[in-house]
Design an enzyme around this catalytic site. Structure first.
Site, PDB file in Angstrom:
ATOM      1  N   HIS A  26       0.829  -1.210   0.000  1.00 61.50           N
ATOM      2  CA  HIS A  26       0.000   0.000   0.000  1.00 61.50           C
ATOM      3  C   HIS A  26       0.867   1.265   0.000  1.00 61.50           C
ATOM      4  O   HIS A  26       0.822   2.074   0.924  1.00 61.50           O
ATOM      5  CB  HIS A  26      -0.947  -0.009   1.206  1.00 61.50           C
ATOM      6  N   HIS A  30       1.181   1.789  -5.629  1.00 61.61           N
ATOM      7  CA  HIS A  30      -0.188   1.255  -5.640  1.00 61.61           C
ATOM      8  C   HIS A  30      -1.185   2.373  -5.916  1.00 61.61           C
ATOM      9  O   HIS A  30      -2.132   2.191  -6.700  1.00 61.61           O
ATOM     10  CB  HIS A  30      -0.504   0.584  -4.304  1.00 61.61           C
ATOM     11  N   ASP A 111      -5.389   5.480  -0.361  1.00 61.05           N
ATOM     12  CA  ASP A 111      -4.632   4.731   0.662  1.00 61.05           C
ATOM     13  C   ASP A 111      -3.578   5.609   1.330  1.00 61.05           C
ATOM     14  O   ASP A 111      -2.563   5.103   1.825  1.00 61.05           O
ATOM     15  CB  ASP A 111      -3.962   3.497   0.048  1.00 61.05           C
TER      16      ASP A 111
END
Length: 395
Positions: A26, A30, A111
């Protein structure tokens, strides 16, 4: 359309990128991958996709709750979505520019400041984020709130300065809703709602003039983008798989150190890579892709395939006279169209490989158990035989 100042735009997104931690999965790569995926899903040609007539979109049937005046509802025209064939369309054609920009920004934010641990772990350890958000969509709330806090922290990050109050309020709402949709705990609720909307026999389908329908499509779009690893080519898929399992193993190590039960697939001493990915595709990615495909929203292209009339009919009813005629003139051939989608192709191929890997692992395990069973049932060893012989001699 929105007169975005370049300096503020670059300043904010550089700061946003720097806020992603250097963890195995993450991370900023990503985030970039998910942003690219939503761009791909919204700008690549979709076979048979129909554009709504923008002149039919009025204030009475769109953005009624948002308060945005019809004159401010604009649609983006992208150079990357130049579709000249009437048999194709683009998702971005039917999504107003403000909503499309919100989707892209949500992908970049989604994220932000991820700690490399799952929601369940944060809840189990009473992490500050879990306490703050009452154990509900902990990470997703944290990502959204932290990314917006960053935006509001400095005037030089204000790349949305030219949005009016109503537009900004609507934009912020759309970004938050898209980010919260990435919580996999809500996955099946979203999937059920989407299926009821687009794949139910009695459903009228997506009403592109309805802001709630468009929001649902954008939420499913970012969900698919977020879990698109198994829909990539094999080499890329394996790279992303390596990243997620390494992050899982780090959490498993911490769980062991804390005396907590190690979560499924997170015990590095008992790797279950194939089962992890096969299960993820079977239960999560596959059904989502199938629903998105059935709704006619997946990019792809038509392939013309030649087939003989026998292939078309499926039966061979030729006589000897027909055979003779075929020798004298070429067979008449027909062309039929087949839809090809890279996403579904890669997903299917990766699923097959993982299933085959599981079968091979189970076969090897069964053979090993068989060998162990056979070895335990062998005749007595030479040492045991020698002891028996010595006892017999003494008698």
């Amino acid at each position: 359309i929105f007169k975005i100042p370049v300096h503020e735009f670059m300043s904010y997104f550089c700061a946003l990128e720097n806020g992603y931690r250097d963890i195995p999965y993450h991370n900023r790569v990503h985030a970039t991958d998910v942003l690219h995926a939503v761009w791909y899903l919204t700008t690549r040609p979709i076979p048979g996709f129909q554009q709504i007539h923008n002149e039919h979109v009025t204030g009475s049937d769109t953005d009624s709750d948002s308060g945005i005046s019809p004159g401010r509802v604009a649609y983006a025209s992208s150079k990357s979505c130049s579709v000249s064939d009437d048999n194709y369309g683009c998702l971005s054609w039917n999504i107003p520019a403000l909503e499309l920009m919100a989707l892209y920004v949500a992908a970049a934010m989604h994220d932000y400041d991820h700690p490399g641990r799952t929601n369940a772990f944060l809840v189990a350890t009473n992490a500050p984020q879990a306490v703050l958000y009452n154990d509900r969509s902990v990470l997703e709330n944290h990502h959204a709130a932290s990314a917006w806090s960053l935006y509001l922290s400095q005037p030089e990050f204000n790349f949305l300065s030219n949005l009016d109050h109503v537009e900004f309020k609507r934009f912020r709402f759309l970004v938050i809703e898209a980010i919260l949709a990435t919580d996999l705990k809500k996955h099946f609720d979203f999937l059920a709602e989407f299926n009821a909307k687009v794949n139910d026999v009695n459903s009228p389908g997506i009403d592109w003039t309805n802001e709630n329908d468009r929001l649902l499509v954008c939420q499913v779009c970012i969900k698919l983008a977020d879990i698109n690893g198994p829909a990539k080519g094999r080499e890329l898929h394996l790279k992303w798989t390596e990243g997620i399992v390494n992050e899982f193993y780090e959490q498993g190590d911490e769980e062991a150190n804390l005396g907590l039960p190690i979560s499924p697939f997170m015990d590095r001493s008992s790797p279950q890579l194939a089962k992890l990915q096969e299960s993820f595709i079977t239960h999560i990615v596959g059904p989502l892709c199938n629903s998105y495909d059935a709704a006619g929203l997946l990019p792809g292209h038509w392939i013309d395939e030649e087939c003989s009339e026998e292939d078309e009919d499926g039966e061979d009813t030729e006589t000897e006279d027909d055979d003779l005629e075929d020798d004298l003139e070429p067979k008449r051939r027909k062309t039929r169209r087949r839809l090809f989608c890279n996403i579904m192709h890669h997903l299917t191929e990766n699923h097959k490989v993982w299933k085959k890997t599981i079968e091979e692992e189970e076969k090897s395990k069964a053979e090993l158990n068989k060998q162990q069973t056979e070895s335990s049932s062998l005749p007595q060893t030479s040492d045991e035989i020698q002891v028996i012989e010595e006892e017999a001699e003494e008698e």
